[in-house]
Design an enzyme around this catalytic site. Structure first.
Site, PDB file in Angstrom:
ATOM      1  N   GLU A  80     117.193  85.805 -52.619  1.00 14.62           N
ATOM      2  CA  GLU A  80     115.815  86.183 -52.894  1.00 14.62           C
ATOM      3  C   GLU A  80     114.990  85.963 -51.624  1.00 14.62           C
ATOM      4  O   GLU A  80     115.207  84.984 -50.893  1.00 14.62           O
ATOM      5  CB  GLU A  80     115.256  85.325 -54.024  1.00 14.62           C
ATOM      6  N   LYS A 179     112.070  90.985 -61.538  1.00 10.39           N
ATOM      7  CA  LYS A 179     111.996  89.580 -61.961  1.00 10.39           C
ATOM      8  C   LYS A 179     110.916  89.405 -63.018  1.00 10.39           C
ATOM      9  O   LYS A 179     109.767  89.815 -62.831  1.00 10.39           O
ATOM     10  CB  LYS A 179     111.714  88.697 -60.750  1.00 10.39           C
ATOM     11  N   CYS A 212     116.393  83.766 -59.536  1.00 10.12           N
ATOM     12  CA  CYS A 212     115.824  82.425 -59.363  1.00 10.12           C
ATOM     13  C   CYS A 212     115.290  81.802 -60.662  1.00 10.12           C
ATOM     14  O   CYS A 212     116.061  81.401 -61.522  1.00 10.12           O
ATOM     15  CB  CYS A 212     114.748  82.467 -58.279  1.00 10.12           C
TER      16      CYS A 212
END
Length: 316
Positions: A80, A179, A212
């Site tokens: 990321e 995300k 993440c």
């Protein structure tokens, strides 16, 4: 007469598929990247300056991708923020974003770069995958225009998403993930209206992807594993080791063991922000991992993994 370049790519891809089909395992790679960061600024840089920085990071990633492919890797995950870093406001990140289409359009940016809006980052990532006959996973930024007919449209007339992309060994865009669970500092990005559960099939199992902070939430993390039954999760991350029970290697290894899947975790590397800890984690424990809080160097990890761990006789 020598064969044409497209024929060589097709032959290499077919060989890779046959090799994968012939085995119950595959070779995976992750690269922990010491990201070259932009200068802190309150004003957006020019698109040319933004691309220049991204090309510096992609030069490093391309070297890792080539090395992984030469060692037999079928897929590589990069971190990321690995292409442009952080230190952004909503306005200053805009020159770094591209319009990323739905993979259903069946697009190979490397061979057809002008089909959509200019997309030099997607073109280069596609060519890295194609030229090395390897799946490439990267994290970039997506921009989508909107207007007043959309009640959620931001005042600047666009959505901006933290986005993972996957290119197959032919260079085709096969997955795009926005995300959903943004960390508190990610004010430069928008939340998708609905959580996305993104999967795609490969010759070596069913893959899912998220980013993440997503790993801490039911959607998409638990949904991918328990409802969609993926074999392997791709996990670009920028994980800070600041809480005693959330350090990258221990937590990500425990998650893979608890969920019963492979987790390919690629972290950014920044010692000053306590960012390190990448690995190739399996239901049986780590196959390979890296944790380095002392130097500013990147690291490539490779390991042979079970393609379908639930079918393994040693499945926990």
């Amino acid at each position: 007469m020598l064969p044409s370049q497209p024929l060589l790519h097709a032959a290499a891809f077919a060989l890779a598929v046959l090799q994968a089909l012939a085995s119950d395992t595959f070779t995976a790679a992750v690269y922990e990247h010491a990201v070259i960061l932009p200068d802190a600024t309150d004003e957006p840089v020019s698109p040319d300056d933004a691309l220049a920085l991204m090309n510096k990071n992609m030069d490093v990633l391309e070297g890792a991708i080539k090395e992984a492919a030469q060692q037999g890797a079928h897929i590589i995950v990069t971190p990321e923020d690995g292409i442009y870093g952080w230190r952004f406001t909503r306005e200053t990140i805009y020159p770094y974003l591209e319009d990323i289409p739905d993979p259903a359009v069946n697009w190979i940016p490397c061979t057809d770069p002008t089909r959509f809006a200019p997309a030099p980052v997607q073109e280069r990532l596609s060519c890295m995958a194609r030229n090395n006959s390897i799946y490439v996973v990267a994290n970039i930024g997506d921009k989508k225009p909107c207007n007043s007919s959309d009640a959620g449209c931001p005042s600047d007339g666009r959505y901006q998403y933290n986005t993972d992309v996957v290119f197959d060994p032919e260079g085709k865009l096969v997955a795009r993930y926005h995300k959903y669970n943004l960390f508190r500092r990610e004010t430069q990005f928008n939340y998708p209206k609905e959580p996305e559960a993104v999967t795609f099939e490969t010759p070596f199992g069913k893959f899912g992807i998220f980013t993440c902070f997503d790993i801490l939430f039911r959607e998409p993390a638990v949904v991918l594993v328990s409802e969609l039954q993926v074999d392997t999760v791709l996990f670009p991350t920028a994980w800070m080791n600041v809480l005693p029970f959330l350090t990258a290697v221990e937590f990500h290894s425990a998650w893979a063991m608890g969920m019963g899947v492979n987790l390919l975790s690629a972290n950014t590397h920044n010692v000053s922000l306590a960012m390190t800890g990448s690995g190739l984690f399996t239901p049986e424990g780590p196959a390979a991992y890296h944790y380095d809080s002392g130097t500013e160097e990147g690291c490539l990890l490779l390991a042979e993994l079970s393609a379908r761990p639930r079918l393994s006789p040693t499945y926990p």
